[in-house]
Design an enzyme around this catalytic site. Structure first.
Site, PDB file in Angstrom:
ATOM      1  CD  GLU A 138      -8.681   1.233   7.709  1.00 59.20           C
ATOM      2  OE1 GLU A 138      -8.730   0.187   8.323  1.00 59.20           O
ATOM      3  OE2 GLU A 138      -7.884   2.416   7.786  1.00 59.20           O
ATOM      4  CG  ASN A 156      -9.043  -1.347  11.761  1.00 59.50           C
ATOM      5  OD1 ASN A 156      -7.984  -2.017  11.250  1.00 59.50           O
ATOM      6  ND2 ASN A 156      -9.420  -0.348  11.156  1.00 59.50           N
ATOM      7  CG  ASP A 208      -0.373  -0.359   2.502  1.00 58.28           C
ATOM      8  OD1 ASP A 208       0.904  -0.401   2.495  1.00 58.28           O
ATOM      9  OD2 ASP A 208      -0.888  -0.872   3.368  1.00 58.28           O
ATOM     10  CG  HIS A 218      -6.092  -1.997   8.726  1.00 57.28           C
ATOM     11  ND1 HIS A 218      -6.050  -0.628   9.148  1.00 57.28           N
ATOM     12  CD2 HIS A 218      -4.492  -2.554   8.573  1.00 57.28           C
ATOM     13  CE1 HIS A 218      -4.612  -0.437   9.584  1.00 57.28           C
ATOM     14  NE2 HIS A 218      -3.883  -1.458   9.146  1.00 57.28           N
TER      15      HIS A 218
HETATM   16  C1  GLP Z   1      -0.351   0.004   8.656  1.00 56.29           C
HETATM   17  C2  GLP Z   1      -0.111  -0.478   6.992  1.00 56.29           C
HETATM   18  C3  GLP Z   1      -0.292  -2.088   6.975  1.00 56.29           C
HETATM   19  C4  GLP Z   1       0.432  -2.507   8.489  1.00 56.29           C
HETATM   20  C5  GLP Z   1      -0.491  -1.975   9.716  1.00 56.29           C
HETATM   21  C6  GLP Z   1      -0.052  -2.698  11.168  1.00 56.29           C
HETATM   22  O1  GLP Z   1      -1.172   1.058   8.696  1.00 56.29           O
HETATM   23  N1  GLP Z   1      -0.706  -0.072   6.245  1.00 56.29           N
HETATM   24  O2  GLP Z   1       0.341  -2.669   5.850  1.00 56.29           O
HETATM   25  O3  GLP Z   1       0.465  -4.010   8.268  1.00 56.29           O
HETATM   26  O4  GLP Z   1      -1.099  -0.966   9.570  1.00 56.29           O
HETATM   27  O5  GLP Z   1       0.995  -1.715  11.163  1.00 56.29           O
HETATM   28  P1  GLP Z   1       2.063  -1.803  12.502  1.00 56.29           P
HETATM   29  O6  GLP Z   1       3.210  -3.290  11.935  1.00 56.29           O
HETATM   30  O7  GLP Z   1       2.997  -0.714  12.522  1.00 56.29           O
HETATM   31  O8  GLP Z   1       1.304  -2.218  13.523  1.00 56.29           O
END
Ligand code: GLP
Length: 247
Positions: free
Chosen positions: A149, A142, A73, A144
């Site tokens: 989302e 959440n 992303d 995702h």
């Molecule tokens: C982010 C990214 C995701 C990631 C997730 C968890 O916003 N876009 O690809 O896997 O949220 O992030 P983190 O590993 O920093 O908790």
């Protein structure tokens, strides 16, 4: 098949590890995928979760130059070169440490006027590379996956997504203020992610525990996008005790 039975994909393999063992264990899987093909394709995630994996890959001293790399992303609305754009994060986290040619690291282009055309182009680039062999994933609080989302279709493709307040608050730690966190992004869809040959999800910390439980043991539902992991059949989850505490 006996009457009344249903063929289900193999359940995700969950390994509960000490935090310091997650990066090296994940690296073993990624190195195996890299060695399995002459021109391997790896899907990379940003965020905190995969950092120990990238450190372990860098420490392995392996040659990563045969592979192509595709991001999950990217934010929309940040100027080119913004340090928190995922293009820059990947430059810091993998291009430099793994000695990659930047041309082999792909992201959807958030600066195109026609964003959906940029997403369609990204899908074509993934297909032209032969598909993703192994996709690295984190999970949002959440539920995702990438930036998919809650509430979206389970078979979605790469597209523009609006970030939830919860996700923007979670990512505020990378920005000066909540107002500086973008409101939109481009993200691989859940259907795109499910086409990868194998999925490797890393989850650490107690704030991920409810989402991980919903993803692995709840119903497969748009309310928890990561529940699509149950549909794949070749998923490894590496979690620390805190993230796995509700499993
Ligand atoms: C982010 C990214 C995701 C990631 C997730 C968890 O916003 N876009 O690809 O896997 O949220 O992030 P983190 O590993 O920093 O908790």
């Amino acid at each position: 098949m006996r009457a009344g039975t249903v063929n289900r994909p193999a359940a995700p393999l969950v390994r509960n590890l000490e935090p310091q063992d997650i990066g090296p264990a994940a690296a073993v899987l990624v190195l195996a995928a890299l060695n399995a093909r002459r021109d391997p394709v790896i899907g990379v995630a940003t965020g905190s979760s995969p950092s120990p994996l990238y450190d372990a890959l860098s420490a392995s001293g392996a040659d990563f130059t045969r592979a192509a790399w595709f991001a999950l992303d990217e934010y929309v609305g940040l100027p080119p070169g913004h340090p928190e754009s995922y293009a820059e994060v990947l430059r810091r986290e993998i291009i430099g440490p793994l000695g990659l040619d930047p041309k082999t690291v792909h992201l959807p282009d958030p600066h195109r006027e026609d964003l959906q055309a940029a997403c369609d182009d990204y899908e074509r680039r993934i297909a032209a590379a032969g598909g993703i062999d192994l996709q690295i994933l984190g999970i949002g609080r959440n539920g995702h996956l990438a930036f998919n989302e809650p509430g979206g279709a389970l078979d979605s493709r790469t597209r523009v997504e609006v970030l939830t307040e919860d996700t923007r608050r979670a990512n505020q730690r990378f920005f000066d203020s909540l107002d500086s966190v973008p409101t939109r992004c481009l993200t691989q869809g859940l259907g795109t992610i499910l086409e990868a040959g194998q999925l490797l999800l890393i989850a650490q910390g107690e704030d991920k525990a409810p989402a991980l439980r919903a993803a692995l043991h709840g119903p497969v539902s748009p309310e928890c996008p990561a529940s699509v992991l149950q549909l794949h059949g070749r998923v490894t989850v590496l979690a620390d005790a805190a993230a796995a505490s509700l499993l």
